[in-house]
Design a protein around this motif. Structure first.
Motif, PDB file in Angstrom:
ATOM      1  N   GLU A 174      -2.256   5.131  10.705  1.00 32.37           N
ATOM      2  CA  GLU A 174      -3.407   5.956  11.059  1.00 32.37           C
ATOM      3  C   GLU A 174      -3.350   6.342  12.529  1.00 32.37           C
ATOM      4  OE1 GLU A 174      -7.053   4.062  10.051  1.00 32.37           O
ATOM      5  OE2 GLU A 174      -6.474   3.677   7.973  1.00 32.37           O
ATOM      6  N   ASP A 201      -0.809  -6.801   5.369  1.00 31.26           N
ATOM      7  CA  ASP A 201      -1.382  -5.612   4.735  1.00 31.26           C
ATOM      8  C   ASP A 201      -1.301  -4.409   5.674  1.00 31.26           C
ATOM      9  OD1 ASP A 201      -2.030  -7.270   2.597  1.00 31.26           O
ATOM     10  OD2 ASP A 201      -4.061  -7.633   3.320  1.00 31.26           O
ATOM     11  N   LEU A 253       0.836  -1.196   0.000  1.00 29.95           N
ATOM     12  CA  LEU A 253       0.000   0.000   0.000  1.00 29.95           C
ATOM     13  C   LEU A 253       0.872   1.247   0.000  1.00 29.95           C
ATOM     14  CD1 LEU A 253      -2.602  -1.029   2.726  1.00 29.95           C
ATOM     15  CD2 LEU A 253      -3.069  -0.757   0.294  1.00 29.95           C
ATOM     16  N   PRO A 254       0.382   2.343  -0.621  1.00 30.72           N
ATOM     17  CA  PRO A 254       1.104   3.613  -0.475  1.00 30.72           C
ATOM     18  C   PRO A 254       1.223   3.977   1.007  1.00 30.72           C
ATOM     19  CG  PRO A 254      -0.615   3.774  -2.149  1.00 30.72           C
ATOM     20  CD  PRO A 254      -0.826   2.473  -1.451  1.00 30.72           C
ATOM     21  N   GLN A 255       2.293   4.659   1.334  1.00 24.97           N
ATOM     22  CA  GLN A 255       2.555   4.978   2.735  1.00 24.97           C
ATOM     23  C   GLN A 255       1.350   5.644   3.404  1.00 24.97           C
ATOM     24  OE1 GLN A 255       6.369   6.814   3.594  1.00 24.97           O
ATOM     25  NE2 GLN A 255       5.411   8.201   5.038  1.00 24.97           N
ATOM     26  N   ALA A 256       0.721   6.594   2.708  1.00 23.26           N
ATOM     27  CA  ALA A 256      -0.370   7.349   3.304  1.00 23.26           C
ATOM     28  C   ALA A 256      -1.602   6.494   3.574  1.00 23.26           C
ATOM     29  CB  ALA A 256      -0.751   8.521   2.406  1.00 23.26           C
ATOM     30  N   ASP A 257      -1.708   5.325   2.912  1.00 22.19           N
ATOM     31  CA  ASP A 257      -2.898   4.486   3.047  1.00 22.19           C
ATOM     32  C   ASP A 257      -2.711   3.312   4.012  1.00 22.19           C
ATOM     33  OD1 ASP A 257      -4.139   6.103   1.193  1.00 22.19           O
ATOM     34  OD2 ASP A 257      -3.611   4.814  -0.511  1.00 22.19           O
ATOM     35  N   ARG A 258      -1.564   3.200   4.628  1.00 17.04           N
ATOM     36  CA  ARG A 258      -1.293   2.059   5.498  1.00 17.04           C
ATOM     37  C   ARG A 258      -2.022   2.209   6.835  1.00 17.04           C
ATOM     38  NH1 ARG A 258       5.260   1.584   4.489  1.00 17.04           N
ATOM     39  NH2 ARG A 258       5.098   1.236   2.228  1.00 17.04           N
ATOM     40  N   PRO A 259      -2.831   1.220   7.210  1.00 16.17           N
ATOM     41  CA  PRO A 259      -3.532   1.317   8.497  1.00 16.17           C
ATOM     42  C   PRO A 259      -2.592   1.528   9.680  1.00 16.17           C
ATOM     43  CG  PRO A 259      -4.453  -0.457   7.182  1.00 16.17           C
ATOM     44  CD  PRO A 259      -3.234   0.021   6.453  1.00 16.17           C
TER      45      PRO A 259
END
Length: 264
Positions: A89, A231, A80-86
């Motif tokens: 968050e 993931d 996943l792109p870095q910004a989308d990694r759970p």
């Protein structure tokens, strides 16, 4: 004023000396480790080391991450792109930090890592140097009450080898082809250069790249297992079983099932 301050300090010191941080419970197995990383209930044997507790804790963490399910072969999904990694968050990167803090021995620098930060507190662009899947399993075992009996580590191969060598009092390594996994057991596969390993190669003399999940469901034909850092989250997936309830997954090189000997 000086005398009053000294008097209060003396009272505080006396109170600390008189009240131990940990009160050993009736289910204590082995020494209590007065470790500020570990809550007393998880170290002092206030409750038995329960299979149901380990499963419930793993399911709780899975729900916290939004209950993701990934039944694709391990590693087949693109990163996943870095910004989308759970794991990055708000509310979740801190939780990954708790897995490191509670699951890994405090004398290991990696215990200071989070889902965003290296152990030095700097933000990292990639988590390949700080995979937290073994810290997650260690955290689950710790909170479930394994206390000093589990070989907590940042590497899955530490407890795979401990089980295979007989050095762990609560882990037994079993061959995936002949042992039917039970709730709370750990199912482990080799990764990377170690993919050609088999159960016969255990224990190894050095660490190897691997991954373990905890079994949270057993049904006809399949297991439900939960693992960390899958993931970039705590993720559930299903493993097919044959008619004898043995692992039958040609896509994944399972090297061992770790039978966990719970108190109950």
């Amino acid at each position: 004023m000086r005398h009053l301050t000294a008097f209060v300090a003396a009272l505080l010191l006396a109170g600390c000396a008189a009240t131990p941080r940990l009160a050993p419970g009736p289910y204590l197995r082995g020494p209590v480790v007065d470790d500020p990383h570990v809550p007393p209930f998880a170290d002092a044997g206030w409750e038995p080391f329960r299979r149901a507790a380990a499963v419930a804790i793993a399911l709780r963490e899975w729900r916290l991450f939004g209950s993701p399910i990934d039944d694709d072969p391990p590693g087949s999904r693109p990163p996943l792109p870095q910004a989308d990694r759970p794991e990055r968050e708000e509310g979740l990167w801190q939780r990954v930090g708790e897995y490191w803090w509670g699951g890994v021995p405090p004398n290991q620098d990696i215990a200071a890592a989070t889902g965003i930060h290296s152990p030095r507190g700097t933000e990292v662009a990639d988590d390949t140097d700080t995979p937290w899947s073994a810290a997650f399993i260690s955290y689950v075992m710790r909170l479930a009450g394994a206390a000093s009996r589990f070989p907590y580590s940042a590497s899955h191969s530490t407890y795979i080898n401990a089980a295979a060598s007989g050095s762990s009092p609560i882990l037994r390594a079993e061959p995936p082809a002949t042992y039917p996994p039970a709730l709370g057991d750990l199912v482990c596969h080799a990764r990377g250069a170690a993919r050609t390993m088999s159960f016969a190669d255990l224990p190894t003399s050095s660490p190897f790249t691997s991954h373990c999940d905890i079994v949270v469901g057993v049904a006809a034909g399949e297991l439900a297992v939960i693992g960390g850092n899958v993931d970039d989250a705590v993720t559930l997936h299903h493993i097919p079983l044959d008619g004898s309830s043995h692992i039958a997954d040609p896509t994944t090189p399972y090297v061992a099932v770790l039978q966990v000997l719970y108190d109950e």
